[in-house]
Design an enzyme around this catalytic site. Structure first.
Site, PDB file in Angstrom:
ATOM      1  N   HIS A  86       0.870  -1.196   0.024  1.00  0.00           N
ATOM      2  CA  HIS A  86       0.103  -0.014  -0.104  1.00  0.00           C
ATOM      3  C   HIS A  86       0.842   1.031  -0.018  1.00  0.00           C
ATOM      4  O   HIS A  86       0.367   2.323   0.612  1.00  0.00           O
ATOM      5  CB  HIS A  86      -1.095  -0.040   1.229  1.00  0.00           C
ATOM      6  CG  HIS A  86      -2.211  -0.824   1.008  1.00  0.00           C
ATOM      7  ND1 HIS A  86      -2.551  -1.765   1.708  1.00  0.00           N
ATOM      8  CD2 HIS A  86      -2.934  -0.599   0.095  1.00  0.00           C
ATOM      9  CE1 HIS A  86      -3.766  -2.322   1.211  1.00  0.00           C
ATOM     10  NE2 HIS A  86      -4.031  -1.615   0.335  1.00  0.00           N
ATOM     11  N   HIS A 133      -6.378  -4.585 -10.985  1.00  0.00           N
ATOM     12  CA  HIS A 133      -6.745  -4.251  -9.828  1.00  0.00           C
ATOM     13  C   HIS A 133      -8.274  -3.810 -10.023  1.00  0.00           C
ATOM     14  O   HIS A 133      -8.904  -3.714 -10.929  1.00  0.00           O
ATOM     15  CB  HIS A 133      -6.129  -2.920  -9.371  1.00  0.00           C
ATOM     16  CG  HIS A 133      -6.765  -2.421  -8.037  1.00  0.00           C
ATOM     17  ND1 HIS A 133      -7.568  -1.615  -7.709  1.00  0.00           N
ATOM     18  CD2 HIS A 133      -6.104  -2.639  -6.765  1.00  0.00           C
ATOM     19  CE1 HIS A 133      -7.938  -1.426  -6.255  1.00  0.00           C
ATOM     20  NE2 HIS A 133      -6.952  -2.119  -5.808  1.00  0.00           N
TER      21      HIS A 133
END
Length: 400
Positions: free
Chosen positions: A195, A296
């Protein structure tokens, strides 16, 4: 075949964020479904932008997809790209492709050049809980494997997101990944999510320590706004696949990442990068660099996943796609035609368009839920209880 109406729907799946759909209808009555990527707390912001943008699309041909995208960028956005803008536009663009394919009586992948594969491989996300112990999440991971998935992704890092972390946090990550490998076996795909939180020195040291566990990839170790940071990590970790792209939205930024040789795999999101046309362009840019595509998809298992599957069926450099399994039960409840996820694969739909449809009455029955102000920790806790009962237990498959 002109666009007559665009309607937006915020849907509460009962988890950490609402989902944002749009339904585009033509004067002839053909409709298409789109979806915009949203983050928790900003769903209404994107919806408002989508509604304003929709006014510019009424009366335009549903076939005018690429030209409309340029008009929105040039005239509506005054040539300023952003996540919010591209998320809103992606929803309309995806719906327009659904309309065009339905009008042609073909699955969308046939209009995009035909399939390169008969089914699309997916990995599981949305299965873990950041508030539970490693042991509790190991039990959750085993349920994912028992359900037939051959790879999963999770963020093993503790505490708040910081560029600089203490050695005990590094040790926690290594211990967590080791336990996952011991529990799930040598052939299961462990996809490690970072992240964008780390400075390169931490990202490299942790990546070196994780190498012995043969992880499937190391995703977004550093902030990609300075893409050279990610490239630095990739150069320091030969043999470990590096992923970036979740937080990259424009084709120009992807071109920079590819030029910098920052990643082995990129993971753009079809619901925030400009839709299907943009994803085709990004995949084409990546192919000469020998970079794979792993879309994604922190979106629904209806429109977002369906559009991802259509795109993934076509592109030759496809690797693996994301599926948020915790969203599937709520999405199946509002679906007229859901997608089937089994043994880590989605079979290609054969019906015209994206291959899915939504019951509008059921969709309206679960409107936007205001979740109130949340802490940073709560905003990042987007995973919920893995819905074990909604998946058949199947023999596991090797690889990822």
């Amino acid at each position: 075949m002109k666009i007559a109406r665009i309607e937006t729907f915020l849907f509460d799946p009962g988890l950490a964020k609402n989902l944002l759909f749009c339904r585009v209808e033509t004067e002839s009555g053909v409709h298409g479904w789109g979806e915009a990527y949203v983050t928790p707390g900003k769903e209404q912001v994107i919806e408002h932008l989508l509604q304003v943008m929709a006014k510019y699309m009424i009366g335009r041909s549903a076939h005018s997809i690429r030209h409309s995208a340029q008009v929105i960028f040039d005239d509506f956005a005054m040539r300023r790209a952003s996540l919010d803008l591209l998320s809103a536009w992606s929803a309309i663009e995806i719906a327009m492709w659904d309309i065009v394919a339905k009008a042609a009586g073909q699955p969308l992948y046939n209009l995009l050049g035909g399939p390169s594969r008969e089914r699309v491989k997916v990995y599981a996300n949305g299965w873990s809980s950041g508030t539970e112990s490693i042991e509790a999440n190991l039990e959750r991971a085993l349920k994912v494997k028992e359900a037939g998935f051959t790879a999963l992704k999770w963020d093993p890092f503790p505490g708040p997101w910081r560029n600089f972390i203490h050695r005990e946090d590094e040790d926690h990550v290594v211990r967590y990944v080791r336990r996952m490998r011991e529990t799930l076996g040598p052939d299961f795909g462990l996809l490690v999510e970072v992240h964008r939180r780390l400075a390169p020195m931490h990202a490299v040291r942790i990546g070196q320590r994780l190498a012995e566990f043969d992880i499937g990839w190391y995703e977004e170790p550093c902030l990609c706004d300075n893409i050279e940071l990610v490239a630095e990590v990739r150069r320091a970790l030969p043999g470990t696949p590096i992923v970036t792209g979740e937080a990259i939205y424009s084709k120009e930024a992807f071109a920079q990442a590819l030029t910098a040789r920052a990643a082995d795999i990129i993971n753009p999101d079809i619901c925030n990068c400009g839709g299907i046309s943009a994803m085709l362009d990004i995949a084409a840019m990546a192919q000469p660099h020998a970079v794979a595509m792993a879309p994604h998809n922190y979106n629904s298992t209806l429109v977002g996943l369906a559009a991802t599957v259509q795109l993934s069926a076509v592109i030759p450099n496809f690797w693996l796609a994301e599926c948020f399994i915790n969203l599937k039960p709520a999405c199946d409840e509002i679906a007229i035609q859901p997608l089937t996820v089994k043994d880590s694969f989605v079979e290609l739909p054969t019906t015209p368009g994206h291959g899915i449809d939504i019951d509008v009455a059921k969709l309206r029955a679960k409107p936007y839920r205001d979740m109130g102000a949340r802490t940073g920790k709560a905003l990042r806790s987007y995973t919920e209880e893995f819905p074990r009962k909604h998946y058949q237990v199947a023999a596991t498959r090797t690889g990822y």
